[in-house]
Design a protein around this motif. Structure first.
Motif, PDB file in Angstrom:
ATOM      1  N   ARG A   1      -8.581  -4.025  -6.386  1.00  0.00           N
ATOM      2  CA  ARG A   1      -7.312  -4.626  -6.211  1.00  0.00           C
ATOM      3  C   ARG A   1      -6.279  -3.718  -5.535  1.00  0.00           C
ATOM      4  N   VAL A   2      -6.629  -2.375  -5.626  1.00  0.00           N
ATOM      5  CA  VAL A   2      -5.925  -1.491  -4.746  1.00  0.00           C
ATOM      6  C   VAL A   2      -5.961  -1.694  -3.386  1.00  0.00           C
ATOM      7  N   PHE A   3      -7.339  -2.075  -2.967  1.00  0.00           N
ATOM      8  CA  PHE A   3      -7.472  -2.290  -1.667  1.00  0.00           C
ATOM      9  C   PHE A   3      -6.599  -3.575  -1.178  1.00  0.00           C
ATOM     10  N   VAL A   4      -6.395  -4.751  -2.054  1.00  0.00           N
ATOM     11  CA  VAL A   4      -5.534  -5.692  -1.553  1.00  0.00           C
ATOM     12  C   VAL A   4      -4.143  -5.153  -1.437  1.00  0.00           C
ATOM     13  N   ALA A   5      -3.820  -4.200  -2.418  1.00  0.00           N
ATOM     14  CA  ALA A   5      -2.388  -3.997  -2.404  1.00  0.00           C
ATOM     15  C   ALA A   5      -1.952  -2.926  -1.073  1.00  0.00           C
ATOM     16  N   ILE A   6      -3.195  -2.297  -0.743  1.00  0.00           N
ATOM     17  CA  ILE A   6      -2.787  -1.336   0.432  1.00  0.00           C
ATOM     18  C   ILE A   6      -2.634  -2.498   1.694  1.00  0.00           C
ATOM     19  N   ARG A   7      -3.425  -3.364   1.641  1.00  0.00           N
ATOM     20  CA  ARG A   7      -3.414  -4.576   2.869  1.00  0.00           C
ATOM     21  C   ARG A   7      -1.893  -5.089   2.674  1.00  0.00           C
ATOM     22  N   GLU A   8      -1.744  -5.563   1.755  1.00  0.00           N
ATOM     23  CA  GLU A   8      -0.066  -6.257   1.726  1.00  0.00           C
ATOM     24  C   GLU A   8       1.127  -5.129   1.842  1.00  0.00           C
ATOM     25  N   ASN A   9       1.100  -4.115   1.282  1.00  0.00           N
ATOM     26  CA  ASN A   9       2.092  -3.103   1.322  1.00  0.00           C
ATOM     27  C   ASN A   9       1.754  -1.803   0.943  1.00  0.00           C
ATOM     28  N   GLU A  10       1.281  -0.918   2.068  1.00  0.00           N
ATOM     29  CA  GLU A  10       0.606   0.547   1.811  1.00  0.00           C
ATOM     30  C   GLU A  10       1.935   1.364   1.132  1.00  0.00           C
ATOM     31  N   GLU A  11       2.817   1.386   1.783  1.00  0.00           N
ATOM     32  CA  GLU A  11       3.997   2.048   1.307  1.00  0.00           C
ATOM     33  C   GLU A  11       4.226   1.914  -0.061  1.00  0.00           C
ATOM     34  N   ARG A  12       4.275   0.832  -0.652  1.00  0.00           N
ATOM     35  CA  ARG A  12       4.665   0.375  -1.987  1.00  0.00           C
ATOM     36  C   ARG A  12       3.403   0.792  -2.927  1.00  0.00           C
ATOM     37  N   THR A  13       2.297   0.536  -2.272  1.00  0.00           N
ATOM     38  CA  THR A  13       1.150   1.271  -3.101  1.00  0.00           C
ATOM     39  C   THR A  13       1.108   2.779  -3.323  1.00  0.00           C
ATOM     40  N   ARG A  14       1.615   3.289  -2.326  1.00  0.00           N
ATOM     41  CA  ARG A  14       1.460   4.573  -2.348  1.00  0.00           C
ATOM     42  C   ARG A  14       2.783   5.229  -3.555  1.00  0.00           C
ATOM     43  N   LEU A  15       3.916   4.478  -3.518  1.00  0.00           N
ATOM     44  CA  LEU A  15       4.949   4.929  -4.387  1.00  0.00           C
ATOM     45  C   LEU A  15       4.463   4.367  -5.919  1.00  0.00           C
ATOM     46  N   LEU A  16       3.592   3.614  -6.042  1.00  0.00           N
ATOM     47  CA  LEU A  16       2.997   3.420  -7.231  1.00  0.00           C
ATOM     48  C   LEU A  16       2.400   4.711  -7.953  1.00  0.00           C
ATOM     49  N   GLY A  17       1.703   5.504  -7.004  1.00  0.00           N
ATOM     50  CA  GLY A  17       1.232   6.611  -7.394  1.00  0.00           C
ATOM     51  C   GLY A  17      -0.248   6.614  -6.961  1.00  0.00           C
ATOM     52  N   TYR A  18      -0.795   5.758  -5.849  1.00  0.00           N
ATOM     53  CA  TYR A  18      -2.435   5.663  -5.520  1.00  0.00           C
ATOM     54  C   TYR A  18      -2.302   6.708  -4.249  1.00  0.00           C
ATOM     55  N   ASP A  19      -3.452   7.252  -4.208  1.00  0.00           N
ATOM     56  CA  ASP A  19      -3.714   8.241  -2.983  1.00  0.00           C
ATOM     57  C   ASP A  19      -4.247   6.914  -1.813  1.00  0.00           C
ATOM     58  N   THR A  20      -3.491   6.333  -1.148  1.00  0.00           N
ATOM     59  CA  THR A  20      -3.927   5.252  -0.227  1.00  0.00           C
ATOM     60  C   THR A  20      -4.803   5.796   0.768  1.00  0.00           C
ATOM     61  N   ASN A  21      -4.589   6.907   1.274  1.00  0.00           N
ATOM     62  CA  ASN A  21      -5.797   7.553   2.210  1.00  0.00           C
ATOM     63  C   ASN A  21      -7.037   7.694   1.715  1.00  0.00           C
ATOM     64  N   ARG A  22      -7.222   8.185   0.245  1.00  0.00           N
ATOM     65  CA  ARG A  22      -8.502   8.299  -0.195  1.00  0.00           C
ATOM     66  C   ARG A  22      -9.037   6.754  -0.357  1.00  0.00           C
ATOM     67  N   ARG A  23      -8.157   5.894  -0.801  1.00  0.00           N
ATOM     68  CA  ARG A  23      -8.930   4.545  -1.118  1.00  0.00           C
ATOM     69  C   ARG A  23      -9.267   3.878   0.192  1.00  0.00           C
ATOM     70  N   LYS A  24      -8.547   4.347   1.316  1.00  0.00           N
ATOM     71  CA  LYS A  24      -8.990   3.601   2.483  1.00  0.00           C
ATOM     72  C   LYS A  24     -10.311   4.124   2.904  1.00  0.00           C
ATOM     73  N   LEU A  25     -10.439   5.443   2.793  1.00  0.00           N
ATOM     74  CA  LEU A  25     -11.722   5.973   3.077  1.00  0.00           C
ATOM     75  C   LEU A  25     -12.869   5.519   2.129  1.00  0.00           C
ATOM     76  N   GLY A  26     -12.443   5.366   0.967  1.00  0.00           N
ATOM     77  CA  GLY A  26     -13.594   4.645   0.211  1.00  0.00           C
ATOM     78  C   GLY A  26     -13.773   3.336   0.480  1.00  0.00           C
ATOM     79  N   ALA A  27     -12.944   2.373   0.996  1.00  0.00           N
ATOM     80  CA  ALA A  27     -13.250   1.142   1.679  1.00  0.00           C
ATOM     81  C   ALA A  27     -14.178   1.241   2.797  1.00  0.00           C
ATOM     82  N   LEU A  28     -13.540   2.233   3.691  1.00  0.00           N
ATOM     83  CA  LEU A  28     -14.353   2.223   4.792  1.00  0.00           C
ATOM     84  C   LEU A  28     -15.565   2.592   4.642  1.00  0.00           C
TER      85      LEU A  28
END
Length: 311
Positions: free
Chosen positions: A183-210
């Motif tokens: 679900r964090v993948f989807v949150a990054i797709r929809e709004n990465e900045e807001r996902t980062r503000l919620l405390g998620y490490d978006t770079n690490r999650r994107k690397l995991g997805a890739l």
């Protein structure tokens, strides 16, 4: 996951298994090929459809699995399963290394960087032609295309293995995208900045997805080499980076079942258009334009309007 999720996806798995004993010879072989290519598309869908990472380099991961498996089979005496495992590891390692570099960019820059990585990989295959057999490719030896003494060239066994791989990836993808991690993948797709503000490490999650996406693509490439017995540089070309994007867009990006529908539709569209005219891409192009105009979210995206729980 809801009962509707299980009903839809397990129903597809059971239907494909039943087709093993129903389909005529030609379509039996076609469906085995489509299921392996659909696994490739499902891998691409994790990066693009769910995380919003527009990559044009996924042919590199597919070919990494294919060549990792094929070269081990060609130059050693290992069996099919270790060769497939080596191909999978090659794809995962390549996805990790290229992901660390490519994810320093975003958007169009990410698309260009991944395309350049894929082209470098393709040219590397040609440059080391003494080992990879260059543009001609090579046939995977028969000794590596056996499991417990059963030849993978057997149509029935090939279909069942393609079905097993497809089913495992379909259910695993469904689980991933329904889990909090997905679900964090989807949150990054929809709004990465807001996902980062919620405390998620978006770079690490994107690397995991890739890495997950590249690993699934490599697994498909490794299976393709073993089941169909050929490894060639054309599978690392730009065309094989664009095809999974088309399959996902036509079937429905961000849906689990969409990549299979898109692959099935595109394969048979080109197949039948080839039987009508040499300019088959003209027919295919017109149909694709119409489908894009009237079903912008793909076939499964349209079905989602009727079935809102479609994952």
């Amino acid at each position: 996951m809801s009962r509707k999720d299980w009903s839809l996806h397990l129903g597809l798995v059971i239907a494909l298994l039943a087709l093993n004993w129903i389909l005529p010879t030609y379509h039996h072989g076609v469906f085995a090929r489509i299921m392996v290519l659909a696994v490739f598309a499902m891998g691409y869908n994790i990066a693009f459809g769910y995380t919003g990472l527009l990559s044009l380099g996924h042919a590199m991961y597919f070919a990494a699995g294919m060549y990792g498996t094929g070269l081990v089979a060609l130059y050693t005496d290992v069996g099919a399963i270790p060769a497939w495992g080596f191909g999978l590891i090659c794809g995962l390692a390549l996805a990790l290394v290229t992901g660390l570099l490519a994810l320093r960019t975003a958007g169009v820059s990410l698309m260009i960087v991944t395309l350049m990585f894929a082209q470098a990989f393709y040219l590397g295959i040609l440059y080391f032609g003494d080992i990879t057999h260059g543009d001609d490719g090579f046939v995977v030896p028969d000794h590596a295309r056996q499991i417990a003494g059963h030849a993978l060239s057997d149509a029935g066994l090939r279909y069942l293995i393609a079905w097993g791989l497809f089913s495992a990836v379909l259910i695993a993808t469904l689980w991933v995208v329904r889990a909090p991690f997905g679900r964090v993948f989807v949150a990054i797709r929809e709004n990465e900045e807001r996902t980062r503000l919620l405390g998620y490490d978006t770079n690490r999650r994107k690397l995991g997805a890739l890495v997950i996406s590249g690993g699934i693509s490599a697994g498909a490439g490794a299976a393709y080499a073993l089941l169909f017995g050929y490894v060639g540089a054309s599978f690392a070309g730009v065309q094989y980076s664009i095809l999974p994007l088309l399959w996902v867009l036509l079937g429905g990006a961000g849906t689990v079942i969409g990549p299979f529908i898109g692959t099935l539709f595109m394969y048979y569209l080109v197949d039948y258009a080839t039987g009508i005219t040499d300019a088959y891409m003209l027919i295919a192009g017109l149909v694709l334009i119409l489908l894009t105009l009237f079903a912008p979210r793909g076939i499964a995206g349209g079905l989602r309007r009727l079935w809102k729980d479609l994952p």
